[in-house]
Structure formats: structure tokens, C-alpha cells
Design an enzyme around this catalytic site. Structure first.
Site, PDB file in Angstrom:
ATOM      1  N   TYR A 157       0.522  -0.899  -0.060  1.00 18.05           N
ATOM      2  CA  TYR A 157      -0.433  -0.076   0.118  1.00 18.05           C
ATOM      3  C   TYR A 157       1.357   0.989  -0.019  1.00 18.05           C
ATOM      4  O   TYR A 157       0.685   2.082  -0.720  1.00 18.05           O
ATOM      5  CB  TYR A 157      -1.367   0.093   0.760  1.00 18.05           C
ATOM      6  CG  TYR A 157      -1.243   0.739   1.054  1.00 18.05           C
ATOM      7  CD1 TYR A 157      -3.518   0.768   0.085  1.00 18.05           C
ATOM      8  CD2 TYR A 157      -1.626   1.752   2.017  1.00 18.05           C
ATOM      9  CE1 TYR A 157      -3.966   1.814   0.405  1.00 18.05           C
ATOM     10  CE2 TYR A 157      -2.667   3.048   1.818  1.00 18.05           C
ATOM     11  CZ  TYR A 157      -4.102   2.878   0.758  1.00 18.05           C
ATOM     12  OH  TYR A 157      -5.253   4.060   0.622  1.00 18.05           O
ATOM     13  N   LYS A 161       0.938   4.449  -3.085  1.00 23.55           N
ATOM     14  CA  LYS A 161       0.323   5.558  -2.565  1.00 23.55           C
ATOM     15  C   LYS A 161       1.851   6.173  -2.690  1.00 23.55           C
ATOM     16  O   LYS A 161       1.586   7.361  -3.682  1.00 23.55           O
ATOM     17  CB  LYS A 161      -0.349   5.683  -1.551  1.00 23.55           C
ATOM     18  CG  LYS A 161      -1.364   4.854  -1.279  1.00 23.55           C
ATOM     19  CD  LYS A 161      -2.096   5.693  -2.316  1.00 23.55           C
ATOM     20  CE  LYS A 161      -4.055   4.829  -2.549  1.00 23.55           C
ATOM     21  NZ  LYS A 161      -4.671   5.348  -3.132  1.00 23.55           N
TER      22      LYS A 161
END
Length: 300
Positions: A157, A161
């Protein structure tokens, strides 16, 4: 969110929102529609998308589309333009998450986080870029606190991002002279299915609670989405879903060292509970929808 620039009237503007069946995407579609925008909702849950679209006060339509599928997204972009006549705003919001130690992570699940969050955002932008160039529109990339600071148990993640943030910053430099504005939206832990799904993991939930305030809180959804809407109205370069995220920018260079020390200590403390290897796949209802509808091509 930026305080510079005046707000644009969204009445009649065509806004595309990916991941619009629930969470940030759903509420964003509702608030854009309430401000007079015509909204195209994209996602993997056709029934939920239709329910959202049917409940909006203004003109809307929905498309079942996997943001990682280039052919599907290109066809969808053409259909959106045929339906509405133009595209003025695109919000790359679709995202999934998975948690747990990288050493024990499932390779397919780890890759899928990268594919949806990073590759899916670039596919979305590429598909809708001709329309945005024609309208001199605005592309808003939804990033995260995870783009500003690393975190243990969130390698995929955080990587995804950080990647979309860098992509959007690079894109801004490329497209500015052509009249297209590009923004990055930052959200901390916000009350969505994804965050609630992550909290079902006892270790991740407890480790998050050990973080310093204000990073250890879960924040209500509506104020965060209101800030995103205001950023869209201003076509802001940076939009902060929680007020304090702006203050992370000047100190972000110091955070990897701090998290490296703090995170190593916490990982040592939680190691016995991580050793059982009982980690799930993608978290939350959105992650479950992705796993149900994933095509063989996406798995490859």
C-alpha cells in the site's frame, strides 16, 4: 487544501469517479452531483453502482470497469464522452489494500495492490487524458498518508501510494502548459470499508493505536470528502482530507528514520503474534469485490 484560487462552479461539469460504489468514491459522487455536476461512476460492483447512480440528484451513469484493464477503460472513456459530451474532472480513487509482513505475503495479493492503486491510476489517466486535454480539465489522484510516511505491515500500500503521488507530480509538470491541472488528494485513516477491514486484523489495529496523535485516529468520512470537493472546485495541486496532513509535508524527509526505529521496536513486540501466518488477502468489501471479479489477465 489550497487556499489559492477561486472556486469553480461545478454545474454542468462532467466528473468521472473511479471506485464509486462505496466509501470515498460514493460520497464524492453524491457531493459532486449535489453541486450540479454530471457524474460518471466507475467500479467493480454494478448493482451498488446503479443504486448510487439512481439516488443522485443530478444526471449520472455508471460503468462496470476494472481500472487495470486498458481495453475496458479505453472503451469506457469513449462511452462516457458519448454519453455526456465531455469530461471535465477525473478522480482516480479506486484502490485496494492488504496488510501483513512482506516476508509472508502472498505474491499475487501484493502485486494486485500495486496493479489497482498504481497501474490502475495510470490506466485511468491514459484513457481519459484525450477528453481532459480537450476540456482543459482536472485530474485528481487520491493518495494517502501512506505516500508521506512508510509503515510496517503495509509495504504494498505504501509503495503504491508513494507511486501515485510521484506519478501525479510528474504529470502536473507535463500537462500544465496544455491547460490540464493535476492534483493529489491525501487522506489519513478515514472511516471506510477498507479501514474497517484492516482493523479486523488485531495486530494491525493495535499497532496503529500505538502511533502518535493525530496519526492513530480514524477520521469521519464526510469532512474529508468535503475537502476533496473543495479541492476539485479550486483545481488544487494538493488537497488534504484532514487538516493536519499539510503539516506532514515539511517533515516527511525525517519520517523514514523515525518510523524505521519505532517500527522495528513494535515489530519485535508483535513478532510472536505475526508468526502464525494467518493473514487475509485484500481487506474490506472493496477488496472482496476485486477478488470476486478479477480476470485471469489481471492475475498474470
Amino acid at each position: 487544501m489550497s487556499i489559492l484560487g477561486s472556486r469553480r462552479d461545478l454545474t454542468g461539469q462532467v466528473a468521472v469517479v473511479t471506485g464509486a460504489a462505496r466509501g470515498v468514491g460514493e460520497l464524492l459522487a453524491r457531493k459532486l452531483s449535489a453541486r450540479g455536476a454530471r457524474v460518471a461512476l466507475l467500479g467493480l460492483e454494478p448493482e451498488q453502482l446503479r443504486e448510487v447512480a439512481d439516488s443522485l440528484p443530478g444526471e449520472s451513469a455508471c460503468w462496470h470497469a476494472d481500472v487495470t484493464d486498458t481495453a475496458v477503460m479505453e472503451r469506457t472513456a469513449r462511452e462516457v464522452v458519448e454519453c455526456f459530451g465531455a469530461v471535465d474532472v477525473v478522480v482516480a480513487n479506486a484502490g485496494v489494500a492488504a496488510g501483513g509482513p512482506f516476508a509472508e505475503s502472498d505474491d499475487a495479493t501484493w502485486r494486485r495492490v500495486i496493479e489497482v492503486n498504481l497501474i490502475g491510476s495510470t490506466v485511468t489517466c491514459r484513457a481519459f487524458l484525450p477528453a481532459l486535454l480537450a476540456s482543459k480539465g482536472y485530474f485528481l489522484q487520491i493518495a494517502s498518508l501512506a505516500a508521506l510516511t512508510p509503515a510496517p505491515l503495509m509495504t504494498a500500500y505504501c509503495a503504491s501510494k508513494s507511486g501515485v503521488e510521484a506519478f501525479a507530480h510528474s504529470l502536473r509538470a507535463e500537462l500544465g502548459y496544455r491547460g490540464v491541472r493535476v492534483g493529489v488528494g491525501y487522506l489519513s485513516w478515514t472511516d471506510t470499508d477498507m479501514v474497517r477491514g484492516a482493523d479486523e486484523d488485531d495486530v494491525m489495529r493495535e499497532m496503529r493505536r500505538t502511533l502518535p496523535w493525530p496519526t492513530n485516529r480514524t477520521y469521519p468520512l464526510e469532512p474529508a470528502v468535503d475537502r476533496l470537493v473543495a479541492g476539485i472546485e479550486r483545481r488544487s495541486a494538493h488537497v488534504y482530507g484532514q487538516w493536519w496532513l499539510r503539516g506532514m509535508q515539511p517533515v516527511r524527509g525525517h519520517l523514514p528514520s523515525i518510523i524505521g526505529t519505532f517500527g522495528a521496536r513494535e515489530m519485535r513486540r508483535f513478532a510472536p503474534r505475526l508468526a502464525d501466518g494467518t493473514r487475509r488477502g485484500l481487506v474490506g468489501a472493496g477488496g472482496a469485490a476485486d477478488e470476486r471479479t478479477r480476470t485471469p489477465a489481471a492475475d498474470g
